[in-house]
Design a protein around this motif. Structure first.
Motif, PDB file in Angstrom:
ATOM      1  N   LEU A  77       0.822  -1.211   0.000  1.00  0.00           N
ATOM      2  CA  LEU A  77       0.000   0.000   0.000  1.00  0.00           C
ATOM      3  C   LEU A  77       0.855   1.261   0.000  1.00  0.00           C
ATOM      4  CD1 LEU A  77      -2.872  -0.992   2.453  1.00  0.00           C
ATOM      5  CD2 LEU A  77      -3.010  -0.731  -0.029  1.00  0.00           C
ATOM      6  N   ILE A  78       1.950   1.240   0.757  1.00  0.00           N
ATOM      7  CA  ILE A  78       2.825   2.418   0.787  1.00  0.00           C
ATOM      8  C   ILE A  78       3.447   2.653  -0.582  1.00  0.00           C
ATOM      9  CG2 ILE A  78       5.008   3.298   1.709  1.00  0.00           C
ATOM     10  CD1 ILE A  78       4.233   2.045   4.388  1.00  0.00           C
TER      11      ILE A  78
ATOM     12  N   MET B 144       2.227   1.717  -3.454  1.00  0.00           N
ATOM     13  CA  MET B 144       1.136   2.122  -4.344  1.00  0.00           C
ATOM     14  C   MET B 144       0.783   3.596  -4.131  1.00  0.00           C
ATOM     15  SD  MET B 144      -2.609   0.356  -4.496  1.00  0.00           S
ATOM     16  CE  MET B 144      -3.907   0.883  -5.616  1.00  0.00           C
ATOM     17  N   TRP B 145       0.677   3.995  -2.889  1.00  0.00           N
ATOM     18  CA  TRP B 145       0.294   5.364  -2.549  1.00  0.00           C
ATOM     19  C   TRP B 145       1.391   6.358  -2.940  1.00  0.00           C
ATOM     20  CZ3 TRP B 145      -0.079   7.282   3.225  1.00  0.00           C
ATOM     21  CH2 TRP B 145      -0.526   8.602   3.240  1.00  0.00           C
ATOM     22  N   THR B 146       2.639   6.007  -2.643  1.00  0.00           N
ATOM     23  CA  THR B 146       3.739   6.931  -2.882  1.00  0.00           C
ATOM     24  C   THR B 146       4.222   6.909  -4.323  1.00  0.00           C
ATOM     25  OG1 THR B 146       4.455   6.516  -0.606  1.00  0.00           O
ATOM     26  CG2 THR B 146       6.008   7.649  -2.051  1.00  0.00           C
TER      27      THR B 146
ATOM     28  N   PRO C 225       0.415   7.333  -7.316  1.00  0.00           N
ATOM     29  CA  PRO C 225      -0.740   7.982  -6.678  1.00  0.00           C
ATOM     30  C   PRO C 225      -2.001   7.956  -7.529  1.00  0.00           C
ATOM     31  CG  PRO C 225       0.896   9.608  -7.400  1.00  0.00           C
ATOM     32  CD  PRO C 225       1.541   8.266  -7.526  1.00  0.00           C
TER      33      PRO C 225
ATOM     34  N   PHE D 198      -3.558   4.604  -6.952  1.00  0.00           N
ATOM     35  CA  PHE D 198      -4.147   4.562  -5.617  1.00  0.00           C
ATOM     36  C   PHE D 198      -5.477   5.308  -5.590  1.00  0.00           C
ATOM     37  CE2 PHE D 198      -4.790   5.896  -1.265  1.00  0.00           C
ATOM     38  CZ  PHE D 198      -4.374   4.796  -0.512  1.00  0.00           C
ATOM     39  N   GLN D 199      -5.499   6.513  -6.150  1.00  0.00           N
ATOM     40  CA  GLN D 199      -6.722   7.313  -6.164  1.00  0.00           C
ATOM     41  C   GLN D 199      -7.822   6.609  -6.946  1.00  0.00           C
ATOM     42  OE1 GLN D 199      -6.466  10.970  -8.340  1.00  0.00           O
ATOM     43  NE2 GLN D 199      -8.217  11.895  -7.295  1.00  0.00           N
TER      44      GLN D 199
ATOM     45  N   PHE E 265      -9.064   3.272  -4.993  1.00  0.00           N
ATOM     46  CA  PHE E 265      -9.748   3.507  -3.730  1.00  0.00           C
ATOM     47  C   PHE E 265     -10.967   4.412  -3.879  1.00  0.00           C
ATOM     48  CE2 PHE E 265      -6.057   1.530  -2.063  1.00  0.00           C
ATOM     49  CZ  PHE E 265      -6.393   1.081  -0.802  1.00  0.00           C
ATOM     50  N   THR E 266     -11.071   5.118  -4.984  1.00  0.00           N
ATOM     51  CA  THR E 266     -12.281   5.901  -5.243  1.00  0.00           C
ATOM     52  C   THR E 266     -13.365   5.028  -5.850  1.00  0.00           C
ATOM     53  OG1 THR E 266     -11.023   7.935  -5.578  1.00  0.00           O
ATOM     54  CG2 THR E 266     -13.247   7.849  -6.507  1.00  0.00           C
TER      55      THR E 266
ATOM     56  N   TRP F 215     -14.230   1.744  -3.193  1.00  0.00           N
ATOM     57  CA  TRP F 215     -14.064   1.971  -1.767  1.00  0.00           C
ATOM     58  C   TRP F 215     -14.876   0.973  -0.946  1.00  0.00           C
ATOM     59  CZ3 TRP F 215     -18.052   2.819   1.533  1.00  0.00           C
ATOM     60  CH2 TRP F 215     -19.268   3.225   0.985  1.00  0.00           C
TER      61      TRP F 215
END
Length: 351
Positions: A66-67, A69-71, A74, A77-78, A81-82, A85
């Motif tokens: 997850l880190i 993917m998020w970093t 992005p 990730f957006q 997770f949008t 959700w």
């Protein structure tokens, strides 16, 4: 180039979580299907003792993925997770309930409370991998893209649901094989046969759901289908099939200790086959690795941090697994497994 490297590291983290975390989820699946309090007492004692030393550490791979993917990505990730959700929130809720149920069940003295916590642990152990598999299926089928709004259409397709079922079947296989080996290590021959039978049933379930996934993928995810039938994706799919056949042979011959390695090979090769089949996309066919990547300087530092983290984490986790599988952390005796006397809390509940 650096974005591709970071994507490979993320895929490695996902693979590690699928194998290590999947084994724990599989143990929860067999906890759910073990039967009532008396009938399921011995299998659940084995599950409690086998999981206790390692169940928390396996989540490190999910956090790591997850880190990254998020970093590193992005936009990915957006988008994920949008658009999805709800299944992700249900999976996260399942992780929390599962952990709380497992942690609170063992020290609880009252039967009613043990049943409640055990039910939370067992049910969440099935629902969590199912919803995570649903998300993977939605990504593979390209049902989402940057800008996709949250809706059931984004994740409730046939491919997504079959991916979820395949994920549950794969975790059940991992759990059954590892528990068979644990039963042999703890000198519980009745449980060896118990979980060996369930490993064989899981092999059948994995084969059937995998065929269903492939049939649906051909129509719903043509890009992934092409990747799985050509090049590196095909090679890894064949490797997974070979490991599957080896697992079946080893389980039939009662070689559970070696079957653990081949079962991990089945899952790891399958996850990598899916990852390589999507190239060059993270979400076929709308978001490539290059388009989803963050700033190059961020990716460079992320690569350095990931390398340092892996150098620190992998040896420590390997040592933990080695100590656990060699019985150095929490020995289980036959008297533990055969303990049948009710506790004072049980007697109080009976009154």
């Amino acid at each position: 180039m650096i974005a591709d490297l970071v994507a490979v590291v993320m895929l490695l983290a996902v693979t590690a979580y699928a194998c290590a975390g999947g084994t724990d989820y599989g143990a929860g699946f067999w906890d759910l299907t073990a039967g009532g309090a008396e009938r399921g007492k011995r299998p659940r004692w084995l599950i409690d003792h086998a999981m206790a030393p390692v169940w928390e550490v396996n989540n490190v791979w999910l956090i790591f993925a997850l880190i990254i993917m998020w970093t590193g990505f992005p936009v990915l990730f957006q988008t994920v997770f949008t658009a999805m959700w709800l299944p992700l929130a249900l999976a996260a809720l399942g992780m929390v309930l599962r952990g709380a149920g497992f942690a609170l069940r063992k020290p609880s003295r009252r039967l009613a409370r043990r049943r409640l916590y055990g039910a939370a642990f067992a049910i969440a152990s099935v629902l969590t991998p199912f919803f995570l598999g649903v998300v993977v299926g939605a990504i593979a089928s390209g049902r989402i893209a940057p800008g996709t709004e949250a809706s059931a259409d984004a994740w409730a397709g046939a491919a997504s649901l079959l991916f979820g079922l395949l994920t549950v079947a794969a975790t059940a296989l991992l759990g059954a094989v590892f528990l068979t080996a644990d039963a042999a290590r703890f000198d519980a021959p009745d449980l060896v046969g118990y979980f060996r039978l369930r490993a064989l049933l899981s092999l059948v379930a994995v084969a059937l759901t995998a065929v269903g996934v492939l049939l649906v993928t051909r129509g719903d995810a043509p890009h992934v289908w092409h990747g799985l039938t050509h090049g590196a994706g095909l090679a890894l799919a064949v490797v997974s099939a070979v490991f599957f056949a080896a697992t079946a042979l080893l389980v039939l011959r009662g070689e559970a200790r070696w079957a653990r390695f081949s079962t991990v090979g089945v899952v790891a090769a399958a996850v990598f086959a899916w990852g390589l089949a999507q190239r060059p996309y993270l979400i076929p066919t709308s978001l490539t690795v290059a388009d989803a990547a963050g700033d190059s300087q961020t990716l460079t530092w992320l690569s350095v941090v990931s390398l340092v983290a892996l150098l620190l984490i992998v040896p420590a986790v390997f040592l933990l697994y080695w100590l656990d599988t060699h019985g150095e952390l929490e020995p289980l005796t036959e008297s533990d497994l055969r303990r049948t006397r009710p506790t004072r809390g049980d007697a109080a509940d009976g009154d």
